[in-house]
Design an enzyme around this catalytic site. Structure first.
Site, PDB file in Angstrom:
ATOM      1  N   ILE A   1       3.313 -15.188   4.865  1.00 50.02           N
ATOM      2  CA  ILE A   1       1.968 -15.154   4.816  1.00 50.02           C
ATOM      3  C   ILE A   1       1.627 -14.495   3.383  1.00 50.02           C
ATOM      4  O   ILE A   1       1.660 -12.915   2.880  1.00 50.02           O
ATOM      5  CB  ILE A   1       1.765 -14.954   5.942  1.00 50.02           C
ATOM      6  N   SER A   2       0.809 -15.421   2.852  1.00 52.77           N
ATOM      7  CA  SER A   2      -0.010 -14.100   1.322  1.00 52.77           C
ATOM      8  C   SER A   2      -0.206 -12.415   1.702  1.00 52.77           C
ATOM      9  O   SER A   2      -1.170 -13.000   2.711  1.00 52.77           O
ATOM     10  CB  SER A   2      -0.759 -15.625   0.047  1.00 52.77           C
ATOM     11  N   GLN A   3      -0.455 -12.447   0.345  1.00 49.23           N
ATOM     12  CA  GLN A   3      -1.325 -11.301   0.366  1.00 49.23           C
ATOM     13  C   GLN A   3      -2.715 -10.864   0.670  1.00 49.23           C
ATOM     14  O   GLN A   3      -2.553 -12.485  -0.442  1.00 49.23           O
ATOM     15  CB  GLN A   3      -0.484  -9.655  -1.167  1.00 49.23           C
TER      16      GLN A   3
ATOM     17  N   ARG B   1      -6.144 -11.252  11.100  1.00 40.81           N
ATOM     18  CA  ARG B   1      -4.537 -11.828  10.463  1.00 40.81           C
ATOM     19  C   ARG B   1      -3.519 -11.283  11.534  1.00 40.81           C
ATOM     20  O   ARG B   1      -2.283 -11.881  10.858  1.00 40.81           O
ATOM     21  CB  ARG B   1      -5.033 -10.683   9.113  1.00 40.81           C
TER      22      ARG B   1
END
Ligand code: SAM
Length: 226
Positions: free
Chosen positions: A65-67, A39
């Site tokens: 950027i999503s959790q 990530r």
């Protein structure tokens, strides 16, 4: 862009143990994919130290950027199998598409911001993830030439599930999408196409996503597109 380091891989394992498996994600393929995809490569330069906190992060163009937990929840809900063809709407940083590409045969992903799409494309190349196709455009219309899809994951909140996306599901296919707005907030829904004209729906809980902007989503000013 940073090369994945052993330190990051320990942080990644910890994140998956604490925030993904620890919060109830059980699908072994999802857990393995999230242990694999670095990530830190998908966050903005200088933000790498926050890459394994369970939170969204800014990626430019007022997007995020999503959790990680939400990515895991959506990918698990999409029930992706090894031979599946997947469509993602809202590539953003490219992270969720990268995770799904480690599980599925092929991932198509669409992003409306060309600058974000370009960075995502470079990250896929850097990591050698060659089963992802990316294009710039309005994902509310789907990707008709590549349909049908076994799973469609939408990473932005829609007023209603776009008809084009429902229509591009294979029979048995799953559409995972945040829907709603206003005082009731967004709900994460899974819509399964059980037959040519029939769909079943599950409610997977409350979520908070940036708006899905496009012909079958919201207009730029926040009203419903025609
Ligand atoms: N999946 C992304 C990731 O892993 O980084 C997170 C995406 S972010 C929460 C939502 C993205 O959806 C934004 O990049 C936004 O520009 C994009 N988006 C919004 N409406 C869209 C549309 N109609 N078509 C394609 N992308 C759209």
């Amino acid at each position: 862009m940073p090369i994945p380091t052993p330190d990051h891989s320990r942080a990644r394992d910890r994140m998956v143990a604490n925030h993904i498996a620890g919060r109830g994600i059980r699908d072994a393929a999802v857990l393995e994919a999230m242990r694999t995809v670095p990530r830190e490569v998908f966050v903005e330069p200088g933000m790498e130290e926050f890459a394994y906190e369970d939170s969204p992060l800014p990626i430019g163009e007022a997007q995020t950027i999503s959790q990680p937990y939400i990515v895991a929840l959506m990918v698990e809900a999409a029930e992706i199998e090894r031979d599946d063809r997947v469509l993602e709407v809202g590539a953003g940083s490219g992270y969720a598409a990268a995770v799904m590409s480690r599980i599925a045969a092929r991932v198509h992903t669409i992003e409306r911001h060309a600058s974000l799409a370009e960075q995502a494309r470079r990250r896929f190349e850097q990591l050698g993830y060659d089963n992802i196709e990316l294009r710039v455009g309005d994902g509310t219309r789907g990707w008709a030439e590549a349909a049908p899809f076994d799973a469609i994951v939408v990473a932005a909140g829609a007023p209603e599930p776009p008809p084009a996306l429902r229509g591009q599901l294979a029979i048995g296919g799953r559409l995972v999408i945040p829907v709603g707005g206003g005082i009731f907030g967004q709900r994460l829904r899974r819509i399964t196409r059980t037959d040519e004209d029939s769909f079943e729906q599950d409610d997977l809980g409350g979520v908070t996503f940036v708006p899905l902007i496009g012909e079958q989503g919201w207009a730029e000013d926040g009203s419903r597109a025609a």
